[in-house]
Write a protein that holds these residues in place. Structure first.
Motif, PDB file in Angstrom:
ATOM      1  N   HIS A  27       0.836  -1.212   0.000  1.00 60.57           N
ATOM      2  CA  HIS A  27       0.000   0.000   0.000  1.00 60.57           C
ATOM      3  C   HIS A  27       0.866   1.255   0.000  1.00 60.57           C
ATOM      4  N   GLY A  28       1.869   1.271   0.850  1.00 65.93           N
ATOM      5  CA  GLY A  28       2.760   2.428   0.900  1.00 65.93           C
ATOM      6  C   GLY A  28       3.531   2.621  -0.382  1.00 65.93           C
ATOM      7  N   ALA A  29       4.044   1.532  -0.948  1.00 68.54           N
ATOM      8  CA  ALA A  29       4.812   1.618  -2.196  1.00 68.54           C
ATOM      9  C   ALA A  29       3.933   2.088  -3.346  1.00 68.54           C
ATOM     10  N   ALA A  30       2.702   1.616  -3.393  1.00 68.16           N
ATOM     11  CA  ALA A  30       1.786   2.036  -4.458  1.00 68.16           C
ATOM     12  C   ALA A  30       1.518   3.536  -4.364  1.00 68.16           C
ATOM     13  N   SER A  31       1.297   4.029  -3.177  1.00 68.67           N
ATOM     14  CA  SER A  31       0.985   5.452  -2.997  1.00 68.67           C
ATOM     15  C   SER A  31       2.188   6.352  -3.214  1.00 68.67           C
ATOM     16  N   LEU A  32       3.357   5.906  -2.803  1.00 66.24           N
ATOM     17  CA  LEU A  32       4.555   6.753  -2.900  1.00 66.24           C
ATOM     18  C   LEU A  32       5.249   6.668  -4.251  1.00 66.24           C
ATOM     19  N   PHE A  33       5.245   5.472  -4.867  1.00 72.11           N
ATOM     20  CA  PHE A  33       6.027   5.265  -6.078  1.00 72.11           C
ATOM     21  C   PHE A  33       5.189   4.955  -7.319  1.00 72.11           C
ATOM     22  N   GLY A  34       3.883   4.822  -7.166  1.00 68.70           N
ATOM     23  CA  GLY A  34       3.022   4.545  -8.313  1.00 68.70           C
ATOM     24  C   GLY A  34       3.099   3.128  -8.838  1.00 68.70           C
ATOM     25  N   VAL A  35       3.692   2.223  -8.087  1.00 68.09           N
ATOM     26  CA  VAL A  35       3.779   0.823  -8.508  1.00 68.09           C
ATOM     27  C   VAL A  35       2.500   0.086  -8.118  1.00 68.09           C
ATOM     28  N   LEU A  36       2.325  -1.103  -8.646  1.00 65.86           N
ATOM     29  CA  LEU A  36       1.188  -1.968  -8.284  1.00 65.86           C
ATOM     30  C   LEU A  36      -0.162  -1.273  -8.482  1.00 65.86           C
ATOM     31  N   GLY A  37      -0.256  -0.464  -9.507  1.00 65.47           N
ATOM     32  CA  GLY A  37      -1.508   0.224  -9.805  1.00 65.47           C
ATOM     33  C   GLY A  37      -1.587   1.638  -9.254  1.00 65.47           C
TER      34      GLY A  37
END
Length: 154
Positions: A27-37
């Motif tokens: 969840h954090g990586a998606a929000s910070l880096f735009g990965v995983l959707g």
């Protein structure tokens, strides 16, 4: 049967911690880096740095999720993660409706309570906490007066 289940408990708690930490880190990586959707509601984008409360929540998700995943400082990281999800539930979701099923806060409520559970159970097996701080032994006395030593995790 109970004995077998009890002996597996540290390993199951450890696997539970690993999966929970991985999901929170994602969840954090998606929000910070735009990965995983990407961040929710951004169509694959990120949250702008420094925006309150989303960016700070994403940093907490990334850092605390990684710590819980590794089993490093598990209890403090889980406590912070639980508190951030309680804040998310009451600040973002509660104003829309009373019940989580109605206000879209099921995920925040589940993360909040599962991290709070880890605060009390500890990291379980397969954790760096166990390697860096091995258990101590404590002397106890049985009802018959015999002295024994038992490992105690602090």
């Amino acid at each position: 049967m109970s004995g077998r289940l009890n002996s597996a408990q540290p390993y199951v708690v450890g696997l539970f911690r690993i999966v929970l930490g991985l999901l929170f880190t994602c969840h954090g990586a998606a929000s910070l880096f735009g990965v995983l959707g990407g961040a929710q509601g951004t169509d694959g984008g990120t949250i702008e740095a420094g925006t309150w409360p989303g960016w700070y929540a994403a940093v907490i998700q990334l850092v605390c999720g990684a710590l819980v995943l590794l089993g490093l400082a598990t209890r403090p990281a889980a406590f912070l993660a639980s508190g951030s999800m309680a804040f998310a539930y009451f600040h973002v979701h509660q104003s829309h409706a009373l019940w989580p099923i109605q206000n879209g806060g099921e995920q925040a409520a589940l993360f909040c309570w599962t991290f709070l559970l880890l605060v009390f159970t500890g990291p379980g097996a397969l954790a760096l906490d166990n390697v860096l701080r091995p258990s101590r032994t404590v002397r106890t006395e049985t009802e018959e007066g015999d002295r024994t030593t038992e490992p105690v995790t602090v």
